[in-house]
Scaffold this active site. Structure first.
Site, PDB file in Angstrom:
ATOM      1  N   ASP A  67       0.697  -1.247   0.171  1.00  0.00           N
ATOM      2  CA  ASP A  67       0.091   0.090   0.122  1.00  0.00           C
ATOM      3  C   ASP A  67       0.930   1.215   0.057  1.00  0.00           C
ATOM      4  O   ASP A  67       1.978   1.397  -0.741  1.00  0.00           O
ATOM      5  CB  ASP A  67      -0.966  -0.006   1.306  1.00  0.00           C
ATOM      6  CG  ASP A  67      -2.195   0.789   1.134  1.00  0.00           C
ATOM      7  OD1 ASP A  67      -2.424   1.744   0.966  1.00  0.00           O
ATOM      8  OD2 ASP A  67      -3.318  -0.053   1.134  1.00  0.00           O
TER       9      ASP A  67
ATOM     10  N   HIS B  56      -3.348   6.139   3.826  1.00  0.00           N
ATOM     11  CA  HIS B  56      -4.242   4.893   3.307  1.00  0.00           C
ATOM     12  C   HIS B  56      -3.725   3.595   4.160  1.00  0.00           C
ATOM     13  O   HIS B  56      -4.445   2.831   4.566  1.00  0.00           O
ATOM     14  CB  HIS B  56      -4.254   4.778   1.902  1.00  0.00           C
ATOM     15  CG  HIS B  56      -5.270   3.811   1.361  1.00  0.00           C
ATOM     16  ND1 HIS B  56      -4.935   2.476   1.060  1.00  0.00           N
ATOM     17  CD2 HIS B  56      -6.530   3.818   0.967  1.00  0.00           C
ATOM     18  CE1 HIS B  56      -6.055   1.840   0.549  1.00  0.00           C
ATOM     19  NE2 HIS B  56      -6.887   2.607   0.282  1.00  0.00           N
TER      20      HIS B  56
ATOM     21  N   ASN C  25     -13.901   0.389  -6.480  1.00  0.00           N
ATOM     22  CA  ASN C  25     -14.927   1.421  -6.253  1.00  0.00           C
ATOM     23  C   ASN C  25     -15.564   1.965  -7.553  1.00  0.00           C
ATOM     24  O   ASN C  25     -15.717   3.398  -7.558  1.00  0.00           O
ATOM     25  CB  ASN C  25     -14.109   2.342  -5.493  1.00  0.00           C
ATOM     26  CG  ASN C  25     -13.926   2.200  -4.123  1.00  0.00           C
ATOM     27  OD1 ASN C  25     -14.106   1.115  -3.603  1.00  0.00           O
ATOM     28  ND2 ASN C  25     -13.194   3.045  -3.216  1.00  0.00           N
TER      29      ASN C  25
ATOM     30  N   SER D 131     -11.618  -0.518  -0.176  1.00  0.00           N
ATOM     31  CA  SER D 131     -10.085  -0.662   0.353  1.00  0.00           C
ATOM     32  C   SER D 131     -10.404  -0.700   2.036  1.00  0.00           C
ATOM     33  O   SER D 131      -9.400  -1.412   2.548  1.00  0.00           O
ATOM     34  CB  SER D 131      -9.369   0.767   0.322  1.00  0.00           C
ATOM     35  OG  SER D 131      -8.866   0.769  -1.082  1.00  0.00           O
TER      36      SER D 131
END
Length: 391
Positions: free
Chosen positions: A141, A180, A273, A337
Site C-alpha cells: 500500500d 491509506h 470502487n 479498500s
C-alpha cells in the site's frame, strides 16, 4: 477458487495493464522523447518471458528496471520494438506498465477515544478470543506509520518498491506519507490498548511494503514486486487495497498473484470502487488467486461505490470505517479498500489456528452470512468470523 460448484471467475472481464492514477490520462507507460540510444519515443512495459526471452528484452531495452522470479521483466523500450517483442515465441506478453491507485473518499479525522468500530462488531471479531499471534501480514500500500500507538512494536519490517521513475519523492522504506496504508492496518490488527480502535487480529506482525506514492498512486510493477516479496519472505497473508483502471493488460499482476498463491500466501484484494456498475471488478481483486472483497454499510446494504460482478467473493463493512491515521490519530474512511482488511484479519486468525491457505479461503466463503444480495454484489455473503473459526 470454486464457489457453488462453479468458477468464481467464469466470465472474467479483460482488464488493464495497470491502472491510471486519478487525474492522469490513459497511457502506455512512460512515453518519452529519447530512449538513451540516440533518440526516439519509448514506452515503459511489463514483459512476460519464456526461456531465452530475457536476453531479447535486454538487447531491446534502453533500461531494464526490474526482473521477477515469475518470468517477467519491467523495461523501457523503443516504441517501435513493442510489436517485434510481441511477435516472438520466447515472449509471452508485452503490456504497458500503467498505474494503480487507492480508492477512498478521503479521511475524516476523529477524536482519540477508545471504541470498537462497527465493522469489527458486525463481522464478529469482538466475539472471539483469537488474535492472530505469530502470523505475518504484508500491507502492500502507501506504507505504514510504525510509530502509531495502535501499531507500535507490531511492524516487523518496512520496504519500498517505489522507484525514482514514479512521479513524486519516494518516502523512506515503508513510511506512510499518505495515510491509506495506516488506515488499512488498523482494521487488520490495531492493538486493544484502551484507546483508539481495535482491529480484527491484534496479535499479527505487520510488514509495510510501500508500493504507492504520497498521492496514493503507483505502477503495476510496484504492486507485483510487493506480492513477489511476500512470497519470497514467507509471509502468510497479503492485503491489496488497490485497484487497476486501465482497459487491458493485468497479466503481470496475475503472474505475481499466482506465484505467491502457489507458495502458500493468502491474497485478499479490494473489488474496486467503480459502482454502481456490473462486471466491473478491478484487478487484483478480479484475479482467481485472490479473495475479492466488496463493501457493505451499517445496514448490510451494498455500498453504492462497490464494484460488482465476477470476482466478488465475499463482502465486509466498507462505509464510514474508523481506523488508525497518520500522526497517531484516527480517521473515518469509505471504500472497498476499507472492507478488504476485515477479511485479511480474518484470514490471519484462520492461519494462526493452523488452517492451511486453501482451507482458509474455503472457510471464509463457506461460512459467510447470507444477507440477501446477489452473488455478483457480495459473493458468498458477509464475513462471519466466529463461524469461520468454529470447528
Amino acid at each position: 477458487m470454486q464457489q457453488g460448484g462453479r468458477s468464481r471467475r467464469a466470465v472474467l472481464q479483460a482488464l488493464g495493464a495497470g491502472t491510471m492514477a486519478v487525474g492522469l490520462g490513459a497511457g502506455t507507460g512512460a512515453a518519452g522523447t529519447g530512449d538513451g540510444r540516440g533518440g526516439g519515443a519509448t514506452a515503459r512495459v511489463n514483459v512476460g518471458i519464456r526461456p531465452g526471452g530475457a536476453d531479447v528484452v535486454r538487447d531491446a531495452a534502453a533500461i531494464v528496471h526490474r526482473t521477477y522470479a515469475f518470468d517477467a521483466m519491467t523495461a523501457t523500450v523503443p516504441t517501435g520494438a513493442v510489436a517485434d517483442l510481441r511477435a516472438r515465441d520466447d515472449v509471452r506478453y508485452v503490456e504497458p506498465d500503467a498505474e494503480v491507485r487507492v480508492d477512498d473518499d478521503g479521511p475524516l479525522r476523529t477524536e482519540d477515544t477508545q471504541s470498537t468500530p462497527y465493522g469489527i462488531e458486525r463481522v464478529g471479531a469482538d466475539a472471539v478470543d483469537a488474535t492472530g499471534d505469530g502470523i505475518d501480514v504484508a500491507v502492500v500500500d502507501t506504507g505504514l506509520d510504525a510509530t502509531h500507538p495502535d501499531l507500535l512494536g507490531r511492524v516487523g519490517g518496512s520496504w519500498t518498491t517505489v522507484g525514482s521513475w514514479v512521479a513524486g519523492t519516494a518516502a523512506p522504506a515503508g513510511q506512510d506519507d499518505h495515510g491509506h496504508g495506516t488506515h488499512v492496518a488498523g482494521t487488520i490488527g490495531a492493538t486493544d490498548d484502551g484507546s483508539g480502535v481495535v482491529g480484527v487480529a491484534p496479535g499479527v506482525t505487520f510488514h509495510a511494503v510501500k508500493a504507492l506514492t504520497a498521492s496514493g498512486t503507483g505502477y503495476n510493477a510496484d504492486i507485483a514486486r510487493g506480492i513477489e516479496m511476500a512470497a519470497q519472505k514467507g509471509w502468510d497473508v497479503v492485503n491489496l487495497s488497490v485497484e487497476t483502471t486501465a482497459a487491458s493488460g493485468t497479466r503481470m499482476l496475475r503472474d505475481a498473484c499466482n506465484y505467491a498463491r502457489e507458495r502458500g500466501v493468502v491474497l485478499v484484494a479490494a473489488a474496486g470502487n467503480d459502482g454502481p456498475c456490473s462486471d466491473c471488478v478491478a484487478a487484483p481483486g478480479s484475479l482467481s488467486a485472490t479473495v475479492g472483497v466488496g463493501a457493505t454499510d451499517r445496514d448490510d446494504a451494498v455500498a453504492g461505490f462497490s464494484s460488482t460482478g465476477p470476482g466478488v467473493d465475499i463482502a465486509a463493512p466498507g462505509v464510514d470505517v474508523r481506523s488508525t491515521d497518520l500522526g497517531g490519530g484516527y480517521a473515518t474512511m469509505s471504500g472497498t479498500s476499507m472492507a478488504t482488511p476485515h477479511v485479511t484479519g480474518a484470514a490471519a486468525l484462520l492461519r494462526a489456528a493452523g488452517t492451511d491457505p486453501a482451507r482458509t479461503e474455503e472457510r471464509l466463503l463457506y461460512t459467510a452470512e447470507d444477507i440477501g444480495h446477489d452473488v455478483a454484489e457480495t459473493g458468498a455473503g458477509l464475513l462471519d468470523i466466529p463461524a469461520a473459526l468454529r470447528r
